[in-house]
Design an enzyme around this catalytic site. Structure first.
Site, PDB file in Angstrom:
ATOM      1  N   THR A  56      41.491  34.877  36.498  1.00  0.00           N
ATOM      2  CA  THR A  56      40.968  35.927  36.654  1.00  0.00           C
ATOM      3  C   THR A  56      42.078  36.058  35.499  1.00  0.00           C
ATOM      4  OG1 THR A  56      40.662  35.965  39.218  1.00  0.00           O
ATOM      5  CG2 THR A  56      42.250  37.946  37.612  1.00  0.00           C
TER       6      THR A  56
ATOM      7  N   GLY B 288      46.899  29.827  41.236  1.00  0.00           N
ATOM      8  CA  GLY B 288      47.869  29.387  42.200  1.00  0.00           C
ATOM      9  C   GLY B 288      48.329  28.157  41.673  1.00  0.00           C
TER      10      GLY B 288
ATOM     11  N   GLU C 154      39.016  34.985  45.609  1.00  0.00           N
ATOM     12  CA  GLU C 154      37.753  34.492  46.069  1.00  0.00           C
ATOM     13  C   GLU C 154      36.152  35.322  45.565  1.00  0.00           C
ATOM     14  OE1 GLU C 154      38.358  31.119  45.005  1.00  0.00           O
ATOM     15  OE2 GLU C 154      35.901  31.218  43.907  1.00  0.00           O
TER      16      GLU C 154
HETATM   17  C1  LIG Z   1      39.780  24.971  52.523  1.00  0.00           C
HETATM   18  C2  LIG Z   1      40.667  26.234  52.813  1.00  0.00           C
HETATM   19  C3  LIG Z   1      41.009  26.757  51.406  1.00  0.00           C
HETATM   20  C4  LIG Z   1      42.274  27.206  51.016  1.00  0.00           C
HETATM   21  C5  LIG Z   1      42.600  27.931  50.499  1.00  0.00           C
HETATM   22  C6  LIG Z   1      43.912  27.768  49.977  1.00  0.00           C
HETATM   23  C7  LIG Z   1      44.411  28.881  48.812  1.00  0.00           C
HETATM   24  C8  LIG Z   1      43.668  29.217  47.205  1.00  0.00           C
HETATM   25  C9  LIG Z   1      44.129  30.032  47.732  1.00  0.00           C
HETATM   26  C10 LIG Z   1      43.293  30.896  46.426  1.00  0.00           C
HETATM   27  C11 LIG Z   1      42.104  30.564  45.585  1.00  0.00           C
HETATM   28  C12 LIG Z   1      40.922  31.622  45.410  1.00  0.00           C
HETATM   29  C13 LIG Z   1      40.797  31.336  43.338  1.00  0.00           C
HETATM   30  C14 LIG Z   1      39.702  32.268  43.174  1.00  0.00           C
HETATM   31  O1  LIG Z   1      40.022  33.642  43.155  1.00  0.00           O
HETATM   32  S1  LIG Z   1      39.624  31.662  42.034  1.00  0.00           S
HETATM   33  C15 LIG Z   1      38.337  33.775  41.191  1.00  0.00           C
HETATM   34  C16 LIG Z   1      37.746  34.070  41.887  1.00  0.00           C
HETATM   35  N1  LIG Z   1      37.163  35.152  41.298  1.00  0.00           N
HETATM   36  C17 LIG Z   1      35.559  35.528  41.622  1.00  0.00           C
HETATM   37  O2  LIG Z   1      34.871  35.175  42.314  1.00  0.00           O
HETATM   38  C18 LIG Z   1      35.276  36.413  40.867  1.00  0.00           C
HETATM   39  C19 LIG Z   1      34.075  37.495  41.964  1.00  0.00           C
HETATM   40  N2  LIG Z   1      32.762  37.772  41.036  1.00  0.00           N
HETATM   41  C20 LIG Z   1      31.775  36.920  40.585  1.00  0.00           C
HETATM   42  O3  LIG Z   1      31.529  36.308  41.211  1.00  0.00           O
HETATM   43  C21 LIG Z   1      30.859  37.407  39.525  1.00  0.00           C
HETATM   44  O4  LIG Z   1      31.153  38.171  38.660  1.00  0.00           O
HETATM   45  C22 LIG Z   1      29.877  38.240  40.518  1.00  0.00           C
HETATM   46  C23 LIG Z   1      30.550  39.434  41.278  1.00  0.00           C
HETATM   47  C24 LIG Z   1      28.836  38.081  41.704  1.00  0.00           C
HETATM   48  C25 LIG Z   1      29.179  38.830  39.165  1.00  0.00           C
HETATM   49  O5  LIG Z   1      28.155  38.649  38.405  1.00  0.00           O
HETATM   50  P1  LIG Z   1      27.505  38.668  37.184  1.00  0.00           P
HETATM   51  O6  LIG Z   1      28.081  39.659  36.556  1.00  0.00           O
HETATM   52  O7  LIG Z   1      27.062  37.987  36.432  1.00  0.00           O
HETATM   53  O8  LIG Z   1      26.711  38.783  38.536  1.00  0.00           O
HETATM   54  P2  LIG Z   1      24.734  39.970  38.458  1.00  0.00           P
HETATM   55  O9  LIG Z   1      25.992  40.716  39.434  1.00  0.00           O
HETATM   56  O10 LIG Z   1      25.197  40.660  37.162  1.00  0.00           O
HETATM   57  O11 LIG Z   1      24.268  39.025  39.523  1.00  0.00           O
HETATM   58  C26 LIG Z   1      22.587  38.142  38.453  1.00  0.00           C
HETATM   59  C27 LIG Z   1      22.726  37.289  39.319  1.00  0.00           C
HETATM   60  O12 LIG Z   1      23.172  36.131  39.636  1.00  0.00           O
HETATM   61  C28 LIG Z   1      23.628  35.958  41.008  1.00  0.00           C
HETATM   62  N3  LIG Z   1      24.353  35.106  41.031  1.00  0.00           N
HETATM   63  C29 LIG Z   1      25.443  36.234  41.371  1.00  0.00           C
HETATM   64  N4  LIG Z   1      26.788  35.069  41.492  1.00  0.00           N
HETATM   65  C30 LIG Z   1      26.133  33.463  41.737  1.00  0.00           C
HETATM   66  C31 LIG Z   1      26.676  32.506  42.254  1.00  0.00           C
HETATM   67  N5  LIG Z   1      27.935  32.130  42.458  1.00  0.00           N
HETATM   68  N6  LIG Z   1      25.893  31.148  42.779  1.00  0.00           N
HETATM   69  C32 LIG Z   1      25.051  32.033  41.697  1.00  0.00           C
HETATM   70  N7  LIG Z   1      24.201  32.877  42.290  1.00  0.00           N
HETATM   71  C33 LIG Z   1      24.671  33.810  41.941  1.00  0.00           C
HETATM   72  C34 LIG Z   1      23.392  37.435  41.669  1.00  0.00           C
HETATM   73  O13 LIG Z   1      22.613  37.572  42.860  1.00  0.00           O
HETATM   74  C35 LIG Z   1      22.036  38.479  40.580  1.00  0.00           C
HETATM   75  O14 LIG Z   1      20.698  37.089  41.106  1.00  0.00           O
HETATM   76  P3  LIG Z   1      19.688  37.716  40.713  1.00  0.00           P
HETATM   77  O15 LIG Z   1      18.699  36.652  41.340  1.00  0.00           O
HETATM   78  O16 LIG Z   1      20.251  39.255  41.746  1.00  0.00           O
HETATM   79  O17 LIG Z   1      19.636  38.549  39.056  1.00  0.00           O
HETATM   80  C1  FAD Z   2      46.605  35.483  46.594  1.00  0.00           C
HETATM   81  C2  FAD Z   2      45.517  35.709  45.158  1.00  0.00           C
HETATM   82  C3  FAD Z   2      44.923  34.069  44.715  1.00  0.00           C
HETATM   83  C4  FAD Z   2      44.767  33.703  43.856  1.00  0.00           C
HETATM   84  N1  FAD Z   2      44.356  33.170  43.268  1.00  0.00           N
HETATM   85  C5  FAD Z   2      43.731  32.764  42.000  1.00  0.00           C
HETATM   86  C6  FAD Z   2      43.396  31.687  41.218  1.00  0.00           C
HETATM   87  O1  FAD Z   2      43.877  30.098  41.168  1.00  0.00           O
HETATM   88  N2  FAD Z   2      42.516  31.956  40.586  1.00  0.00           N
HETATM   89  C7  FAD Z   2      41.760  32.623  39.749  1.00  0.00           C
HETATM   90  O2  FAD Z   2      41.203  32.449  38.449  1.00  0.00           O
HETATM   91  N3  FAD Z   2      42.148  34.187  40.321  1.00  0.00           N
HETATM   92  C8  FAD Z   2      43.018  33.835  41.090  1.00  0.00           C
HETATM   93  N4  FAD Z   2      42.932  35.179  41.848  1.00  0.00           N
HETATM   94  C9  FAD Z   2      42.598  36.750  41.271  1.00  0.00           C
HETATM   95  C10 FAD Z   2      40.740  37.025  42.616  1.00  0.00           C
HETATM   96  O3  FAD Z   2      40.018  36.179  42.859  1.00  0.00           O
HETATM   97  C11 FAD Z   2      41.023  38.680  42.246  1.00  0.00           C
HETATM   98  O4  FAD Z   2      41.784  39.105  42.641  1.00  0.00           O
HETATM   99  C12 FAD Z   2      39.672  38.328  42.426  1.00  0.00           C
HETATM  100  O5  FAD Z   2      38.524  37.990  42.100  1.00  0.00           O
HETATM  101  C13 FAD Z   2      39.171  40.635  43.086  1.00  0.00           C
HETATM  102  O6  FAD Z   2      39.583  40.929  41.795  1.00  0.00           O
HETATM  103  P1  FAD Z   2      40.270  41.962  41.059  1.00  0.00           P
HETATM  104  O7  FAD Z   2      41.786  41.251  40.944  1.00  0.00           O
HETATM  105  O8  FAD Z   2      39.946  41.983  39.546  1.00  0.00           O
HETATM  106  O9  FAD Z   2      40.062  43.743  41.799  1.00  0.00           O
HETATM  107  P2  FAD Z   2      38.994  44.759  41.203  1.00  0.00           P
HETATM  108  O10 FAD Z   2      38.065  43.820  40.519  1.00  0.00           O
HETATM  109  O11 FAD Z   2      39.964  45.059  40.293  1.00  0.00           O
HETATM  110  O12 FAD Z   2      38.947  45.017  42.255  1.00  0.00           O
HETATM  111  C14 FAD Z   2      39.438  46.336  42.566  1.00  0.00           C
HETATM  112  C15 FAD Z   2      38.394  47.741  43.683  1.00  0.00           C
HETATM  113  O13 FAD Z   2      37.535  47.695  42.942  1.00  0.00           O
HETATM  114  C16 FAD Z   2      36.378  47.460  43.807  1.00  0.00           C
HETATM  115  N5  FAD Z   2      35.233  46.911  42.488  1.00  0.00           N
HETATM  116  C17 FAD Z   2      35.231  46.551  41.584  1.00  0.00           C
HETATM  117  N6  FAD Z   2      34.122  45.421  41.162  1.00  0.00           N
HETATM  118  C18 FAD Z   2      33.057  46.444  41.947  1.00  0.00           C
HETATM  119  C19 FAD Z   2      32.144  46.509  41.790  1.00  0.00           C
HETATM  120  N7  FAD Z   2      30.952  46.154  40.942  1.00  0.00           N
HETATM  121  N8  FAD Z   2      31.027  47.089  42.631  1.00  0.00           N
HETATM  122  C20 FAD Z   2      32.346  48.060  43.929  1.00  0.00           C
HETATM  123  N9  FAD Z   2      33.467  47.974  44.098  1.00  0.00           N
HETATM  124  C21 FAD Z   2      33.703  46.990  42.954  1.00  0.00           C
HETATM  125  C22 FAD Z   2      36.655  46.763  44.493  1.00  0.00           C
HETATM  126  O14 FAD Z   2      35.750  46.437  45.844  1.00  0.00           O
HETATM  127  C23 FAD Z   2      37.738  47.036  45.184  1.00  0.00           C
HETATM  128  O15 FAD Z   2      37.976  47.639  45.492  1.00  0.00           O
HETATM  129  C24 FAD Z   2      43.289  35.397  43.565  1.00  0.00           C
HETATM  130  C25 FAD Z   2      44.212  36.751  44.344  1.00  0.00           C
HETATM  131  C26 FAD Z   2      45.190  36.244  45.077  1.00  0.00           C
HETATM  132  C27 FAD Z   2      45.350  37.979  45.729  1.00  0.00           C
END
Ligand SMILES: CCCCCCCC/C=C\CCCC(=O)SCCNC(=O)CCNC(=O)[C@H](O)C(C)(C)COP(=O)(O)OP(=O)(O)OC[C@H]1O[C@@H](n2cnc3c(N)ncnc32)[C@H](O)[C@@H]1OP(=O)(O)O
Ligand code: FAD
Length: 669
Positions: free
Chosen positions: A154, A193, A437
């Site tokens: 992120t 984190g 996530e």
């Molecule tokens: C054991 C307990 C755990 C303890 C935990 C302890 C603490 C840990 C604390 C914090 C950890 C936090 C870590 C993080 O947050 S890391 C950052 C995480 N970030 C995200 O999750 C970002 C979210 N965004 C996305 O996943 C993607 O960008 C998206 C929203 C899915 C969009 O991606 P994109 O634009 O590329 O894709 P499209 O929407 O255009 O879709 C295209 C096609 O791809 C398919 N797709 C998307 N994602 C996946 C996937 N993961 N796997 C397989 N396929 C995927 C999607 O369905 C579309 O398919 P289609 O056939 O319709 O074209």
């Molecule tokens: C405690 C914590 C720990 C984290 N740890 C990590 C880490 O270890 N590593 C890491 O890489 N990241 C980490 N993150 C980041 C986290 O993965 C992102 O905050 C999360 O994926 C959401 O993205 P954003 O903050 O950009 O929110 P945004 O995407 O800006 O979302 C803001 C609003 O916009 C809306 N929105 C955005 N896109 C769309 C869409 N396509 N359609 C409809 N609505 C939409 C959402 O629903 C939401 O209401 C952490 C976050 C937190 C809070």
């Protein structure tokens, strides 16, 4: 103070429980052996005086909180090694899962483990996306804590839309290196984190450029700090992002790059590759880069959503059994607040949710493992279904859990507002998972994409996978008269899901027919799409819970309780979403009073077993960390003891009196 007598109301509750609590504990843990292992593990860690909390963390400064968390993390991970070496029982991985995903970690580091990302994200990324050589080198270094790593994806400007990340990794064939840059303020990594001051390496997700062309986002291992001095390496701009609503010891950080060079071999190359001359070799699917996110979403359902909810329920239910307030019948004496039907309605449906989450999490874990094995063989067929189910289960379970934890807090009145109840930190931990996530709405919309496609496939007579099979059969079955049964509930939930999905699909088609662009049509319908995904998830959880409750190999007494909870899950969500059931499941308003009565009867039936059910979760006092929820129920003594830990109570008159209050009072405003 410190009395070991059990509160007499709690004692009576335990005596009147109709099933064997230990049998539930064994079921919850996955068998008697697992219960034994868990208890040994808890004893080994929680009896260590070095890991005991001396001052409640709420009274420490931000910096002290981090330093204390780091001290304990180091001790904790030394002890994990000691445990594996001495007992030989259970692999280190089991132990890590219990520490990071189970509740043991939350007992020792309630606001987050700064090393968590090393195990939860860095290692899974290297194992899932690294070549065999890369795994051989990096896994042992990170596993043995020679280095400490995180996952930096992120950025300040982008979290959800990861294709929009701005960090660049440009290949330089003359030195066979990648050059990292953060071209804008919004391209700074933000949130990872442990990034602030703990980690010296990270998986960094960046836009890959080679031979002048951008190939999209890819994962690279980047060294951030010197392994000896821990000083940031040249070109690395790094720090901590500051105080947050919760998880204040997880050390989230920021990171910028200015011409930082890493060797070509540090790009994780299991799927796509860059050859020494800069030639780019494509991955079988660009979505394989997203694999770690699927893993964490799967793990969260059990490790965070169900686990922390079981904790909140234990606290609120025990407290409600001993807390007395008011009278139901005048003159009959004060009532345990658990007798109030409204209180039962706050606590028992979340108990049912907790079971539904656990069954669903087990299912999800199994399909995650089988689909991962299929991916390793090059078979990507079931990846879309895994992605769709991981997304909606993560979203629905973290949302339900956070909401229910807040309900549990409210159910304990004023005392629940104290940090010593442990509700604030529990809520802070779970609500974070609604965002990280993958933000929940965004994840529901990912599931909706899969569902709309499945709907179209069902209509054209194509084959459907396990979780959407009902889209074929449901619309063909005639609506029958309402019957209060589990089987009917299961069907009704599927009808609601199928109806919502059909409404979305036809709304989109209708818009497209009048000339709206498909992407705009999607956005216009997205409120309903997110709801459709939630109803699909709910129907899935309902069916999984029915299968579990009806087929569990347990005593008739426990089975009865499981069935009651399962019926409560269904009736609660039905009554909460009546409009849907009227629209799609053939429910008539004349059916509602009998369902309301059914739900109320279930609350009444569960009431005598409420304390038994939460005792069955078997969460020790050291893990609960709550003045309200301890096993013995000595709530008021504990609240007093906790209040006296406040630094303000160290002196009868605080120095601020002399400095500010006294001069103010004497100033004759
Ligand atoms: C054991 C307990 C755990 C303890 C935990 C302890 C603490 C840990 C604390 C914090 C950890 C936090 C870590 C993080 O947050 S890391 C950052 C995480 N970030 C995200 O999750 C970002 C979210 N965004 C996305 O996943 C993607 O960008 C998206 C929203 C899915 C969009 O991606 P994109 O634009 O590329 O894709 P499209 O929407 O255009 O879709 C295209 C096609 O791809 C398919 N797709 C998307 N994602 C996946 C996937 N993961 N796997 C397989 N396929 C995927 C999607 O369905 C579309 O398919 P289609 O056939 O319709 O074209
Ligand atoms: C405690 C914590 C720990 C984290 N740890 C990590 C880490 O270890 N590593 C890491 O890489 N990241 C980490 N993150 C980041 C986290 O993965 C992102 O905050 C999360 O994926 C959401 O993205 P954003 O903050 O950009 O929110 P945004 O995407 O800006 O979302 C803001 C609003 O916009 C809306 N929105 C955005 N896109 C769309 C869409 N396509 N359609 C409809 N609505 C939409 C959402 O629903 C939401 O209401 C952490 C976050 C937190 C809070």
């Amino acid at each position: 103070m410190g009395s070991i007598t059990i509160n007499k109301d709690l004692l009576r509750e335990r005596q009147s429980c109709t099933f064997n609590v230990l049998e539930l504990t064994h079921l919850w843990d996955g068998g008697p052996e697992k219960t034994k292992e868990r208890k040994e593990l808890e004893k080994f860690f929680l009896d260590d005086p070095e890991l005991q909390e001396k001052i409640p963390s709420e009274y420490l400064s931000h910096k002290e909180k981090y330093q204390e968390a780091l001290r304990r993390s180091c001790l904790l991970f030394k002890k994990i090694k000691e445990w594996s070496d001495t007992t030989g029982c259970g692999s280190q991985m089991d132990t890590f899962q219990n520490i990071l995903g189970g509740m043991l970690g939350s007992a020792i580091l309630p606001d987050g483990v700064p090393f968590a990302l090393n195990y939860v994200m860095f290692l899974p990324t290297v194992m899932g996306q690294g070549t065999m050589q890369q795994q051989a080198y990096w896994v042992s270094r990170a596993w043995n804590c020679e280095i400490m790593c995180t996952y930096a994806q992120t950025e300040l400007g982008h979290g959800t839309f990861i294709r929009g990340l701005e960090t660049t990794a440009t290949y330089d064939p003359s030195t066979e290196e990648f050059v990292f840059n953060s071209p804008t303020l919004t391209s700074y990594k933000w949130w990872p984190g442990g990034l602030g001051h703990t980690c010296n390496y990270a998986v960094v997700v960046a836009q890959l450029y080679t031979k002048g062309q951008c190939h999209g986002i890819h994962p690279f291992i980047v060294q951030l700090r010197d392994e000896e001095t821990h000083m940031p390496l040249p070109g690395i701009k790094i720090g901590e992002i500051g105080s947050k609503l919760g998880m204040n010891t997880i050390n989230n950080g920021y990171l910028g790059f200015e011409n930082v060079r890493i060797p070509r071999e540090n790009m994780l190359m299991k799927n796509s590759k860059v050859l020494p001359d800069g030639t780019y070799v494509n991955s079988p699917s660009d979505k394989l880069t997203y694999g770690t996110m699927i893993f964490v979403r799967v793990a969260l359902v059990r490790g965070i959503a169900a686990a922390y909810l079981s904790k909140a329920l234990t606290i609120a239910t025990r407290y409600s059994a001993l807390r007395k307030q008011g009278e139901i019948k005048p003159g009959a004496g004060e009532t345990q607040i658990l007798e109030y039907r409204t209180q039962q309605h706050k606590l028992f449906p979340p108990m049912a949710m907790c079971f539904a989450m656990r069954c669903s999490a087990d299912w999800l874990w199994d399909i995650y493992n089988s689909v991962t094995a299929e991916l390793d063989r090059g078979d990507l067929e079931r990846l879309p279904e895994l992605h769709a189910m991981a997304c909606c289960l993560k979203a629905v379970c973290t949302k339900d859990s956070a909401k229910a934890i807040e309900v549990c807090r409210l159910a304990t009145g004023g005392h629940g507002y104290m940090n010593s109840s442990n509700f604030p930190s529990t809520y802070g931990m779970v609500t974070a998972a609604e965002t990280y996530e993958g933000e929940n709405t965004v994840l529901l919309l990912q599931t909706a994409r899969f569902l709309v496609k499945a709907w179209q496939q069902a209509r054209s007579g194509g084959n459907l996978t396990e979780t959407v099979e009902y889209l074929k059969t449901m619309p063909l079955q005639p609506l029958s008269l309402w019957v209060n049964s589990l089987q009917h509930l299961g069907i009704a939930f599927k009808r609601v899901a199928a109806g919502n999905i059909e409404t979305c699909a036809t709304s989109i088609e209708r818009r497209i027919l009048v000339g709206v662009a498909p992407e705009d049509a999607w956005n216009e319908v997205s409120i309903q799409l997110a709801k459709a995904a939630e109803t699909h998830c709910r129907a899935f959880m309902m069916q999984i819970f029915i299968n579990f409750a009806t087929s569990a190999q347990v005593s008739p007494e426990l089975k009865k309780v499981l069935i009651e909870l399962c019926e409560l899950y269904g009736t609660y969500f039905l009554l909460d979403n009546l409009g849907d059931f009227f629209m799609y499941a053939g429910l008539r308003s004349s059916d509602v009073p009998s369902i309301q009565e059914w739900m109320e009867t279930l609350l009444h039936k569960i009431r005598p077993n409420a304390v038994g059910i939460v005792d069955g979760f078997d969460i020790s006092d050291a893990v609960l960390r709550s003045a309200l929820g301890a096993y013995d129920g000595n709530v008021y003594e504990r609240l007093f003891a906790e209040a006296n830990k406040s630094p303000l109570n160290a002196e009868p008159v605080d120095e601020s009196f002399h400095k500010y209050l006294k001069p103010f009072l004497k100033s004759n405003l």
